[in-house]
Design a protein around this motif. Structure first.
Motif, PDB file in Angstrom:
ATOM      1  N   VAL A 172      -5.577  -7.195   8.211  1.00 10.43           N
ATOM      2  CA  VAL A 172      -6.042  -5.948   8.177  1.00 10.43           C
ATOM      3  C   VAL A 172      -7.190  -5.562   8.913  1.00 10.43           C
ATOM      4  N   VAL A 173      -8.012  -6.314   9.137  1.00  4.90           N
ATOM      5  CA  VAL A 173      -9.338  -6.261   9.867  1.00  4.90           C
ATOM      6  C   VAL A 173      -8.858  -6.043  11.252  1.00  4.90           C
ATOM      7  N   LEU A 174      -8.082  -7.027  11.777  1.00  2.05           N
ATOM      8  CA  LEU A 174      -7.657  -6.912  13.242  1.00  2.05           C
ATOM      9  C   LEU A 174      -6.975  -5.641  13.537  1.00  2.05           C
ATOM     10  N   ILE A 175      -6.133  -5.367  12.527  1.00  3.03           N
ATOM     11  CA  ILE A 175      -5.257  -4.067  12.827  1.00  3.03           C
ATOM     12  C   ILE A 175      -6.090  -2.751  12.877  1.00  3.03           C
ATOM     13  N   LEU A 176      -6.970  -2.658  11.937  1.00  5.63           N
ATOM     14  CA  LEU A 176      -7.840  -1.742  11.808  1.00  5.63           C
ATOM     15  C   LEU A 176      -9.025  -1.573  13.088  1.00  5.63           C
ATOM     16  N   TYR A 177      -9.469  -2.856  13.391  1.00  2.00           N
ATOM     17  CA  TYR A 177     -10.260  -2.874  14.485  1.00  2.00           C
ATOM     18  C   TYR A 177      -9.678  -2.375  15.871  1.00  2.00           C
TER      19      TYR A 177
END
Length: 294
Positions: A172-177
């Motif tokens: 999730v962090v990588l997608i949103l980043y």
């Protein structure tokens, strides 16, 4: 032999160029799905299937006593894990994009490295953290907050949600980043100069721009977590059976391949429906945003 001759000999047509991808799609995706679909309409034996074709597998799956409870648990745990992962992931991704500075690459590397850890090792880590003699109870006892171990944390819905959130959070962090990258800080500075506070900037600038990535991250996490069957076995209580565990039981314990295949396709249909609903919701939200100029 000159370069032009070599280039002509190595030139592939559109069909030849797409053949490896098409072959991989057929072998690793289409063939298993079609096989499972056929299984779902066959008559089931003990670890086998045979003709005649029948619809009774779907009827038996829908009317089975444990199906409704497993669906409720899957939806609830999936929504909770996806919701927590998206909220925490938004905060982390926003910090990485705008405030991390030189720590940005270090933190991103740590997030990527955490994905290399074994799935089972992370689940067992939560058994150690949340157990009666675990780190959480040790800290609570040291601080004098509790006089005896808190036993409800382990083998509960709480433990399952914590583990599922932890497992999904790096993705999730990588997608949103990645979604934050095109959002230049100048836009937020301009909004601040026009009098927009922190909450207004999030509501009027960030969230409308990030709606599609947030929806994608939420749906991906919901699908992965609600279909999980390993985590409920190790961290869930007796009443935390999920659809994934029910499918796994049909295939490996009961030997009812046809019913397991039928439940798999019903689950797939439900996920496709969620995808359609989310796509329509995002489109409606985009139209309203354009209409009202927000």
């Amino acid at each position: 032999m000159n370069a032009s001759v070599i280039a002509r000999r190595l030139r592939f047509g559109p069909g030849a160029a797409s053949a490896p991808g098409a072959l991989g799609l057929i072998v690793f995706f289409l063939a298993p799905v079609v096989t499972l679909l056929v299984y779902s309409f066959l008559t089931s034996g003990r670890f086998s299937v045979a003709r005649p074709f029948t619809l009774s597998n779907y009827d038996a799956t829908i009317s089975a006593a444990g199906t409704a409870g497993a669906v409720r648990n899957s939806v609830l745990l999936g929504v909770l894990a996806a919701g927590v992962a998206v909220v925490v992931g938004l905060a982390i991704a926003s910090w990485l994009r705008y405030y991390a500075g030189r720590l940005q690459n270090v933190v991103l590397s740590m997030i990527i490295i955490s994905m290399f850890a074994s799935y089972l090792v992370r689940i067992y880590a939560f058994r150690i953290l949340l157990g009666d003699e675990g780190a959480v109870n040790t800290v609570l006892d040291t601080l004098g907050i509790v006089s005896e171990p808190v036993s409800w944390m382990l083998f509960s819905r709480f433990a399952v949600v914590c583990a599922l959130t932890h497992i999904a959070l790096p993705y999730v962090v990588l997608i949103l980043y990645g979604a934050f990258r095109p959002l230049d800080p100048a836009y937020l500075e301009a909004a601040q100069d026009l009098g927009a506070g922190a909450l207004t900037r999030w509501v009027r600038v960030i969230l409308p721009t990030m709606a599609a990535p947030i929806g994608s991250a939420f749906l991906m996490t919901f699908v992965l977590t609600s279909a999980d069957y390993v985590t409920p076995q190790f961290l869930g209580g007796t009443g935390q059976q999920m659809v994934g565990l029910l499918i796994q039981t049909n295939f490996t314990v009961a030997g009812d391949w046809a019913r397991g295949a039928a439940l798999s396709f019903l689950t797939l249909g439900a996920y496709l429906l969620c995808y359609v609903i989310m796509g329509l919701g995002l489109r409606i939200a985009k139209l309203n945003t354009i209409r009202w100029g927000t």
